[in-house]
Design a protein around this motif. Structure first.
Motif, PDB file in Angstrom:
ATOM      1  N   PHE A   1       0.857  -1.174   0.000  1.00 51.44           N
ATOM      2  CA  PHE A   1       0.000   0.000   0.000  1.00 51.44           C
ATOM      3  C   PHE A   1       0.896   1.228   0.000  1.00 51.44           C
ATOM      4  O   PHE A   1       2.132   1.105  -0.027  1.00 51.44           O
ATOM      5  N   THR A   2       0.306   2.402  -0.004  1.00 50.87           N
ATOM      6  CA  THR A   2       1.100   3.626   0.002  1.00 50.87           C
ATOM      7  C   THR A   2       0.764   4.464   1.226  1.00 50.87           C
ATOM      8  O   THR A   2      -0.331   4.372   1.780  1.00 50.87           O
ATOM      9  N   LYS A   3       1.737   5.251   1.649  1.00 48.31           N
ATOM     10  CA  LYS A   3       1.534   6.289   2.642  1.00 48.31           C
ATOM     11  C   LYS A   3       1.819   7.615   1.941  1.00 48.31           C
ATOM     12  O   LYS A   3       2.676   7.671   1.051  1.00 48.31           O
ATOM     13  N   PHE A   4       1.135   8.661   2.339  1.00 52.03           N
ATOM     14  CA  PHE A   4       1.314   9.927   1.644  1.00 52.03           C
ATOM     15  C   PHE A   4       2.436  10.751   2.282  1.00 52.03           C
ATOM     16  O   PHE A   4       2.624  10.733   3.504  1.00 52.03           O
ATOM     17  N   PRO A   5       3.222  11.462   1.448  1.00 50.42           N
ATOM     18  CA  PRO A   5       4.398  12.181   1.956  1.00 50.42           C
ATOM     19  C   PRO A   5       4.108  13.184   3.061  1.00 50.42           C
ATOM     20  O   PRO A   5       4.985  13.466   3.879  1.00 50.42           O
ATOM     21  N   ALA A   6       2.893  13.736   3.108  1.00 51.53           N
ATOM     22  CA  ALA A   6       2.574  14.705   4.160  1.00 51.53           C
ATOM     23  C   ALA A   6       2.586  14.084   5.548  1.00 51.53           C
ATOM     24  O   ALA A   6       2.562  14.801   6.552  1.00 51.53           O
ATOM     25  N   SER A   7       2.647  12.752   5.627  1.00 57.30           N
ATOM     26  CA  SER A   7       2.658  12.074   6.933  1.00 57.30           C
ATOM     27  C   SER A   7       4.053  11.984   7.548  1.00 57.30           C
ATOM     28  O   SER A   7       4.200  11.582   8.700  1.00 57.30           O
ATOM     29  N   VAL A   8       5.094  12.370   6.792  1.00 58.07           N
ATOM     30  CA  VAL A   8       6.477  12.224   7.277  1.00 58.07           C
ATOM     31  C   VAL A   8       6.770  13.226   8.386  1.00 58.07           C
ATOM     32  O   VAL A   8       6.427  14.413   8.295  1.00 58.07           O
ATOM     33  N   THR A   9       7.408  12.740   9.429  1.00 60.02           N
ATOM     34  CA  THR A   9       7.882  13.617  10.502  1.00 60.02           C
ATOM     35  C   THR A   9       9.200  13.062  11.034  1.00 60.02           C
ATOM     36  O   THR A   9       9.667  12.014  10.584  1.00 60.02           O
ATOM     37  N   GLY A  10       9.798  13.767  11.984  1.00 55.74           N
ATOM     38  CA  GLY A  10      11.132  13.423  12.438  1.00 55.74           C
ATOM     39  C   GLY A  10      11.172  12.460  13.604  1.00 55.74           C
ATOM     40  O   GLY A  10      10.146  11.987  14.097  1.00 55.74           O
ATOM     41  N   PRO A  11      12.389  12.182  14.098  1.00 59.87           N
ATOM     42  CA  PRO A  11      12.574  11.150  15.113  1.00 59.87           C
ATOM     43  C   PRO A  11      12.158  11.542  16.521  1.00 59.87           C
ATOM     44  O   PRO A  11      11.980  10.665  17.371  1.00 59.87           O
ATOM     45  N   TYR A  12      11.974  12.835  16.787  1.00 61.46           N
ATOM     46  CA  TYR A  12      11.647  13.275  18.148  1.00 61.46           C
ATOM     47  C   TYR A  12      10.459  14.231  18.161  1.00 61.46           C
ATOM     48  O   TYR A  12      10.312  15.025  19.076  1.00 61.46           O
ATOM     49  N   ASP A  13       9.620  14.139  17.157  1.00 59.46           N
ATOM     50  CA  ASP A  13       8.487  15.051  17.061  1.00 59.46           C
ATOM     51  C   ASP A  13       7.281  14.536  17.834  1.00 59.46           C
ATOM     52  O   ASP A  13       7.174  13.351  18.154  1.00 59.46           O
ATOM     53  N   THR A  14       6.351  15.448  18.116  1.00 52.74           N
ATOM     54  CA  THR A  14       5.087  15.114  18.760  1.00 52.74           C
ATOM     55  C   THR A  14       4.033  14.884  17.683  1.00 52.74           C
ATOM     56  O   THR A  14       3.945  15.646  16.723  1.00 52.74           O
ATOM     57  N   VAL A  15       3.252  13.836  17.850  1.00 53.77           N
ATOM     58  CA  VAL A  15       2.215  13.483  16.887  1.00 53.77           C
ATOM     59  C   VAL A  15       0.853  13.591  17.562  1.00 53.77           C
ATOM     60  O   VAL A  15       0.652  13.097  18.674  1.00 53.77           O
ATOM     61  N   GLU A  16      -0.084  14.235  16.861  1.00 52.08           N
ATOM     62  CA  GLU A  16      -1.445  14.353  17.369  1.00 52.08           C
ATOM     63  C   GLU A  16      -2.242  13.091  17.021  1.00 52.08           C
ATOM     64  O   GLU A  16      -2.224  12.626  15.882  1.00 52.08           O
ATOM     65  N   LEU A  17      -2.941  12.576  18.014  1.00 56.55           N
ATOM     66  CA  LEU A  17      -3.780  11.402  17.817  1.00 56.55           C
ATOM     67  C   LEU A  17      -5.186  11.846  17.395  1.00 56.55           C
ATOM     68  O   LEU A  17      -5.831  12.581  18.137  1.00 56.55           O
ATOM     69  N   PRO A  18      -5.673  11.392  16.238  1.00 54.94           N
ATOM     70  CA  PRO A  18      -6.999  11.801  15.803  1.00 54.94           C
ATOM     71  C   PRO A  18      -8.127  11.019  16.474  1.00 54.94           C
ATOM     72  O   PRO A  18      -9.290  11.409  16.367  1.00 54.94           O
ATOM     73  N   SER A  19      -7.787   9.908  17.152  1.00 54.07           N
ATOM     74  CA  SER A  19      -8.815   9.080  17.777  1.00 54.07           C
ATOM     75  C   SER A  19      -8.178   8.209  18.847  1.00 54.07           C
ATOM     76  O   SER A  19      -6.975   8.267  19.095  1.00 54.07           O
ATOM     77  N   ARG A  20      -8.997   7.355  19.455  1.00 53.64           N
ATOM     78  CA  ARG A  20      -8.518   6.397  20.452  1.00 53.64           C
ATOM     79  C   ARG A  20      -8.031   5.100  19.823  1.00 53.64           C
ATOM     80  O   ARG A  20      -7.715   4.147  20.541  1.00 53.64           O
TER      81      ARG A  20
END
Length: 291
Positions: free
Chosen positions: A101-120
């Motif tokens: 499958f594919t993942k979209f490039p806008a999903s790329v982030t770095g090794p120590y970044d904070t990620v927002e959870l859209p759901s549980r």
């Protein structure tokens, strides 16, 4: 050789942990842009092996300032169901063909970044990520490693409800929220590790180990994946290939276990490094700002 993206500048990382700014050390022969180097990967590796490049003094740096080593890939491919134990926990049979499958490039982030959870229902999937250094189209398995610039650590974060919704699952959307492709901390050339086909891999959530395996347990090896994908799609310099995850994902546990705001996802691969991904509630999360 190890490279990294230090505050949006390409650096060589020395064995002593110091960094050499590539643009400055090469007399602007190469750009400071970490993405641009993949279009000239062969020339870059030739320069990096010269006595002048090896003698350049490095400077100490704060590893927390590292960003994604491949910040703007044109294509991101990902392989599903590639470890027998993960296939078993998911209730499937060993596949005859590669599942991609594919993942979209806008999903790329770095090794120590904070990620927002859209759901549980956000799950973890630690993965070895192969970075393409030379255009690959219809590549034989025996030649595949020569098209790989290096390896890095990745997380294929997955929002399970969207991923599995409906009669046609939405893998690409469910795995492409902002920050859902943490990568880093370094790009490591295959000759830098003892055996690029067999590396210890794992992840932990707030100190509790969730996944622990070896990449040698893949059903389809990294060269096999490159060969099979490139038989259809040309792989371009700077593309990413997420190579599959071992057993231990949260959605397969009893009871099920997903990521929660305030937790830290720690991921590692032997000889490459670690990621520390902090999780926070996004605006659509039940416990987020709009709750």
């Amino acid at each position: 050789m190890r490279t990294a993206n230090l505050d949006d500048r390409l650096v060589l990382v020395r064995d002593d942990g110091t960094a050499v700014d590539v643009e400055k050390a090469s007399g602007r022969l190469f750009s400071s842009d970490p993405q641009a180097v993949f279009e000239r990967w062969d020339a870059f590796t030739d320069w990096a092996s010269t006595a002048a490049a090896r003698s350049e003094d490095g400077v100490p740096f704060d590893e927390r300032k590292l960003r994604a080593p491949v910040p703007r890939p044109r294509q991101i491919f990902a392989v599903a169901l590639n470890y027998a134990d993960h296939i078993g926990e998911s209730g499937f049979e060993i596949p005859e063909h590669l599942s991609v499958f594919t993942k979209f490039p806008a999903s790329v982030t770095g090794p120590y970044d904070t990620v927002e959870l859209p759901s549980r229902l956000v799950d973890w999937e630690v993965e070895l990520v192969a970075v393409i250094g030379r255009r690959a189209h219809r590549v034989a398995v025996r030649d595949a490693w020569s098209h790989i610039a290096g390896l890095t650590v990745g997380q294929d974060l997955s929002e399970r409800r969207l991923q599995l919704r409906g009669h046609a699952p939405q893998f690409s959307l469910g795995k492409s929220f902002p920050g859902f492709s943490p990568t880093g901390p370094f790009l490591v050339t295959p000759d830098e590790v003892e055996d690029p086909d067999d590396l210890a891999i794992g992840c932990a959530v707030s100190g509790e180990t969730m996944q622990e395996s070896r990449t040698g347990r893949m059903i389809f090896s990294v060269p096999d994946q490159i060969s099979r994908i490139s038989a259809v799609c040309p792989l371009l310099p700077g593309d990413l290939v997420f190579t599959g995850t071992p057993a231990g994902v949260g959605g397969a546990r009893e009871p099920r276990r997903f990521l929660a705001p305030g937790e830290v996802l720690h991921s590692w691969i032997e000889g490459i490094g670690t990621l520390d991904t902090a999780l926070t509630a996004g605006i659509t999360h039940p416990h987020g700002p709009d709750a």
